[in-house]
Design a protein around this motif. Sequence first.
Motif, PDB file in Angstrom:
ATOM      1  N   THR A   6       0.833  -1.207   0.000  1.00  0.00           N
ATOM      2  CA  THR A   6       0.000   0.000   0.000  1.00  0.00           C
ATOM      3  C   THR A   6       0.864   1.251   0.000  1.00  0.00           C
ATOM      4  N   ALA A  38       2.346   1.703  -3.509  1.00  0.00           N
ATOM      5  CA  ALA A  38       1.322   2.143  -4.464  1.00  0.00           C
ATOM      6  C   ALA A  38       0.923   3.592  -4.205  1.00  0.00           C
ATOM      7  N   THR A  91       1.377   7.128  -6.747  1.00  0.00           N
ATOM      8  CA  THR A  91       0.373   8.107  -7.185  1.00  0.00           C
ATOM      9  C   THR A  91       0.981   9.497  -7.371  1.00  0.00           C
ATOM     10  N   LEU A 149      -7.165   4.043  -5.380  1.00  0.00           N
ATOM     11  CA  LEU A 149      -6.512   2.955  -6.102  1.00  0.00           C
ATOM     12  C   LEU A 149      -5.404   2.224  -5.331  1.00  0.00           C
ATOM     13  N   PRO A 150      -4.560   2.906  -4.527  1.00  0.00           N
ATOM     14  CA  PRO A 150      -3.482   2.174  -3.853  1.00  0.00           C
ATOM     15  C   PRO A 150      -3.958   1.008  -2.999  1.00  0.00           C
ATOM     16  N   GLN A 175      -6.737  -0.640  -3.310  1.00  0.00           N
ATOM     17  CA  GLN A 175      -7.305  -1.679  -4.169  1.00  0.00           C
ATOM     18  C   GLN A 175      -6.200  -2.470  -4.863  1.00  0.00           C
ATOM     19  N   ILE A 176      -5.110  -1.789  -5.196  1.00  0.00           N
ATOM     20  CA  ILE A 176      -3.964  -2.484  -5.810  1.00  0.00           C
ATOM     21  C   ILE A 176      -3.356  -3.494  -4.833  1.00  0.00           C
ATOM     22  N   SER A 177      -3.239  -3.090  -3.571  1.00  0.00           N
ATOM     23  CA  SER A 177      -2.627  -3.965  -2.563  1.00  0.00           C
ATOM     24  C   SER A 177      -3.627  -4.924  -1.935  1.00  0.00           C
ATOM     25  N   PRO A 227      -7.224  -5.922  -8.007  1.00  0.00           N
ATOM     26  CA  PRO A 227      -5.908  -5.292  -8.136  1.00  0.00           C
ATOM     27  C   PRO A 227      -5.489  -4.992  -9.574  1.00  0.00           C
ATOM     28  N   ALA A 228      -5.700  -5.924 -10.496  1.00  0.00           N
ATOM     29  CA  ALA A 228      -5.276  -5.701 -11.879  1.00  0.00           C
ATOM     30  C   ALA A 228      -6.017  -4.528 -12.505  1.00  0.00           C
ATOM     31  N   ALA A 271      -7.348  -2.004 -10.875  1.00  0.00           N
ATOM     32  CA  ALA A 271      -6.888  -0.785 -10.211  1.00  0.00           C
ATOM     33  C   ALA A 271      -5.569  -0.309 -10.797  1.00  0.00           C
ATOM     34  N   VAL A 272      -4.666  -1.251 -11.107  1.00  0.00           N
ATOM     35  CA  VAL A 272      -3.392  -0.901 -11.746  1.00  0.00           C
ATOM     36  C   VAL A 272      -3.640  -0.276 -13.109  1.00  0.00           C
TER      37      VAL A 272
END
Length: 258
Positions: A149, A152, A156, A211-212, A214-216, A231-232, A234-235
């Motif tokens: 997190t 990510a 940003t 987004l961070p 959700q990515i983690s 995650p994918a 969100a990236v």
Amino acid sequence: MNMLSSEWLKIRSVRSTGLLLLLSLGAILLGAAIAWMAAGMYDDATPAKRATASIAELEEVVIIVPQLCMGILGVLAITSEYATGVIRTSLTAVPRRWPVLAAKAAVVGAISLLTGSVAIFGTYFLARQVIGDRFSGTYLTPFLDRLPTLAATGLTVCVFALLGLGLGALTRSTAGAVAVLVGLAYVIPMFVGKLPSPWKDWLGSMMISALPRQISGVPFKSSVYGSSLPPAAAVAVLAAYALVPVLAGTWLLRHRDA
């Protein structure tokens, strides 16, 4: 390499660059000050209030400072050349044009990525040291569990810088690009938070600040943002915030007069 060296020289020779970098890293001191105040209030509270007291992850609170500062740096990297007329010299030296914006993106991206990482990790470690085991152990989570997190979130800052660069290339106006940048990043999320479900969650999940986590794969404890993206996805959305404006700005740079 000549283009990269040229863009690096341009950016570091502008006085505003140093100021924006200092303001960005000032987020660390801001986070430490908030942590110190919060720790003092916790220590002065009654046991009953301590049991229910909570605190947000401060690195996610103060990241707004380097995000905005590096976004402005991205805007100025291109609009300042339009304002002074230097862009004509740059495009005359590089007739294909797209390498000019590509070099700016590489330099601005590298500076902002480093700045964002220092700001986010510096704030985290200072806050962890000051907060300790207060607030039900918010900062006792193992560092490696928080690392995705944190990384990510630092990323940003780079996205904001490239978003600013792209908007600057599209609008050619510092004020206009900064206004759009602030609107996209901070004003629109406020309106999204007022929408009824499921629009609130779906659109909230698309906001940069959502987004961070959700990515983690780390859910929000309490937030106006949604968390419906895997995650994918969100990236992909985070990458689109950076790439789409830069690619659109590159296309316009190649097809309109300087």
